[in-house]
Design an enzyme around this catalytic site. Structure first.
Site, PDB file in Angstrom:
ATOM      1  N   TRP A 161       0.854  -1.191   0.000  1.00  0.00           N
ATOM      2  CA  TRP A 161       0.000   0.000   0.000  1.00  0.00           C
ATOM      3  C   TRP A 161       0.883   1.232   0.000  1.00  0.00           C
ATOM      4  O   TRP A 161       2.094   1.138   0.276  1.00  0.00           O
ATOM      5  CB  TRP A 161      -0.932   0.009   1.219  1.00  0.00           C
ATOM      6  N   ASP A 181       0.116  11.169  -0.462  1.00  0.00           N
ATOM      7  CA  ASP A 181      -0.923  12.183  -0.325  1.00  0.00           C
ATOM      8  C   ASP A 181      -2.241  11.566   0.119  1.00  0.00           C
ATOM      9  O   ASP A 181      -2.344  10.354   0.298  1.00  0.00           O
ATOM     10  CB  ASP A 181      -1.092  12.947  -1.644  1.00  0.00           C
ATOM     11  N   GLU A 229      -3.547   8.731  -1.761  1.00  0.00           N
ATOM     12  CA  GLU A 229      -2.730   7.512  -1.637  1.00  0.00           C
ATOM     13  C   GLU A 229      -1.992   7.162  -2.928  1.00  0.00           C
ATOM     14  O   GLU A 229      -1.727   5.994  -3.213  1.00  0.00           O
ATOM     15  CB  GLU A 229      -3.594   6.322  -1.198  1.00  0.00           C
ATOM     16  N   GLU A 230      -1.620   8.175  -3.688  1.00  0.00           N
ATOM     17  CA  GLU A 230      -1.029   7.913  -5.000  1.00  0.00           C
ATOM     18  C   GLU A 230       0.353   8.515  -5.203  1.00  0.00           C
ATOM     19  O   GLU A 230       1.170   7.964  -5.938  1.00  0.00           O
ATOM     20  CB  GLU A 230      -1.964   8.459  -6.095  1.00  0.00           C
ATOM     21  N   GLU A 252     -19.315   7.090  -3.781  1.00  0.00           N
ATOM     22  CA  GLU A 252     -18.016   7.735  -3.853  1.00  0.00           C
ATOM     23  C   GLU A 252     -17.949   8.708  -5.028  1.00  0.00           C
ATOM     24  O   GLU A 252     -17.527   9.853  -4.879  1.00  0.00           O
ATOM     25  CB  GLU A 252     -16.932   6.666  -4.013  1.00  0.00           C
TER      26      GLU A 252
END
Length: 461
Positions: free
Chosen positions: A131, A195, A198-199, A426
């Site tokens: 992750w 960030d 999550e990228e 979402e």
């Protein structure tokens, strides 16, 4: 089904939702959002204190406790405990369970070996698969939420012992949640991390904003409990963060950059993270406030890019632009192809507009600069750089009314695309407008609630 929806669009565009209709819907939707949000806090099958990001377990699997998402959610819970549900024993139990869950997570083995672990299983154990880690915004937001809870809890119960035992013990090494989070932020804010999406690794405006706020409020709380040495240290680090934040301004392109020291595909430099950074990181000290002219310049550019990016935004006079994460986004809610508008991002724009109006009213003046000129001309076309519009003037009133109407337009966008039962997912499919990605996203509900509270003039902290 798609053809039916398109056949209805022309009818819906022909008659704008009235203010009364929208206000009624917002009231009802806010109630639904609270119910749906609370349903995702320690639901059956999870350990007490767990906040799931979504009930979705596949396509996508969001059935985890994300530190950031959970902290965002618990800010809304704390706000209710501090206002409309003061002294509510159910909320106290929920918040204390969250404290226990958080402390367990702080002491769990994690692959990053730090408090920057982004997510945990619903049984409280850490996720050890691959992750994007570390993510250093979560501890800061959690500290902000729990500091507010600590103040309210002491005021309502007088139980200082619980606060000093579980929340802030002034010890090093610490055995308490807030102190651990603040120490982590104070010692690691200069480190690169992933960030909020999550990228991307680097230094991020959003992360630094929430870290600065945590340290400023943490310093006040440390001093309140007699830990003055820590209070001084936290303020010193907060001052250094502000120096770093000021370097994010890109004067040549007229925007606040989202990340520095990163190899990112975000060639535009634009990201709704800048708006979210101010909404969650403003420390009420005049630095990067909701009406900051550089932020409004960035907001204007974002809105323009998204207006021309998504087909559902074309020629929609009755509601505002549906807002995505960033223009180069390729995540479609399940995999990668083309990015979509996000509900929480659209709600964030509404909240920012309302809070900008509130802040201008507090200031009593609107200063027009070369930075915010294009943004303000959306509401007052005759605005000129260098002008100062004072409270009570026609220009001031026109801009304030325009900001509030603009916020309403973003919420009207959510109204149009929301599921018939009021549930919020979402994302919206960029072409058809239907909900896609994770269903019942907890952060979507929390963001809608905070936008609604800002609209009512009672913004959450």
């Amino acid at each position: 089904m798609v053809s039916i929806k398109f056949s209805l669009i022309a009818v819906c565009l022909a008659a704008a939702t009235t203010n009364a209709q929208l206000a009624s819907w917002i009231t009802n939707e806010t109630s639904i959002a609270y119910t749906k949000m609370y349903a995702n806090i320690q639901p059956s099958g999870t350990v007490s204190g767990c906040v799931i990001a979504s009930p979705s377990k596949s396509n996508p699997d969001y059935y985890y406790h994300w530190v950031r998402d959970a902290a965002m959610t618990m800010k809304v819970v704390v706000d209710q405990y501090n206002t409309t549900r003061a002294g509510d024993s159910t909320l106290v139990s929920m918040l204390k369970n969250f404290v226990t869950f958080s402390r367990t997570g702080q002491t769990e083995y994690t692959r990053c070996g730090c408090l920057g672990e982004p997510k945990f299983h619903v049984d409280g154990t850490s996720y050890t698969g691959d992750w994007g880690r570390p993510q250093n915004d979560g501890p800061a937001i959690r500290a902000t939420a729990l500091i507010k809870f600590a103040y309210s809890y002491i005021a309502q119960t007088g139980d200082v012992a619980y606060v000093k035992s579980k929340l802030y013990d002034s010890a090093l090494p610490t055995y308490s949640v807030i102190k651990a989070d603040l120490e982590y932020v104070a010692h690691n804010w200069q480190s690169t991390c992933f960030d909020l999406w999550e990228e991307v690794t680097g230094l991020h405006f959003f992360t630094l904003m929430v870290q600065r706020r945590a340290l400023i409020e943490g310093a006040a709380f440390a001093n309140y409990l007699g830990d003055t040495g820590a209070g001084t240290s936290y303020l010193q680090q907060a001052a250094s963060i502000l120096t770093s934040l000021n370097t994010f301004w890109d004067s040549s392109n007229g925007l606040i950059q989202t990340s520095l020291s990163s190899s990112s595909s975000k060639t535009s430099g634009l990201d709704t993270a800048q708006i979210l950074g101010v909404l969650h990181g403003y420390a009420n000290d005049g630095q990067f406030s909701p009406n900051n002219d550089k932020l409004l310049a960035t907001t204007y550019l974002l809105k323009q890019r998204f207006q021309n990016l998504y087909p559902i935004n074309y020629n929609n006079p009755t509601y505002a632009t549906a807002i995505g994460r960033y223009p180069e986004d390729v995540y479609n809610g399940v995999g990668t192809s083309q990015g979509n508008p996000w509900i929480l991002c659209t709600a964030a724009f509404a909240e920012l507009y309302y809070k900008a109006a509130i802040t201008y009213n507090q200031d009593g003046k609107i200063y027009v600069t070369s930075n915010n000129l294009n943004f303000l001309k959306q509401f007052y076309s005759s605005a000129t750089s260098g002008a100062i519009y004072s409270s009570g003037s026609t220009e001031f009133t026109t801009i304030i009314n325009g900001l509030n109407a603009g916020g309403d337009a973003f919420l009207n966008t959510i109204k149009w695309h929301a599921n018939t039962d009021g549930s919020l997912g979402e994302e919206w499919d960029r072409t058809r407008g239907y909900n896609t990605g994770a269903a019942d996203l907890t952060w979507s509900y929390a963001s809608f609630i905070t936008a609604s509270l800002a609209r009512a003039g009672t913004p959450a902290f």
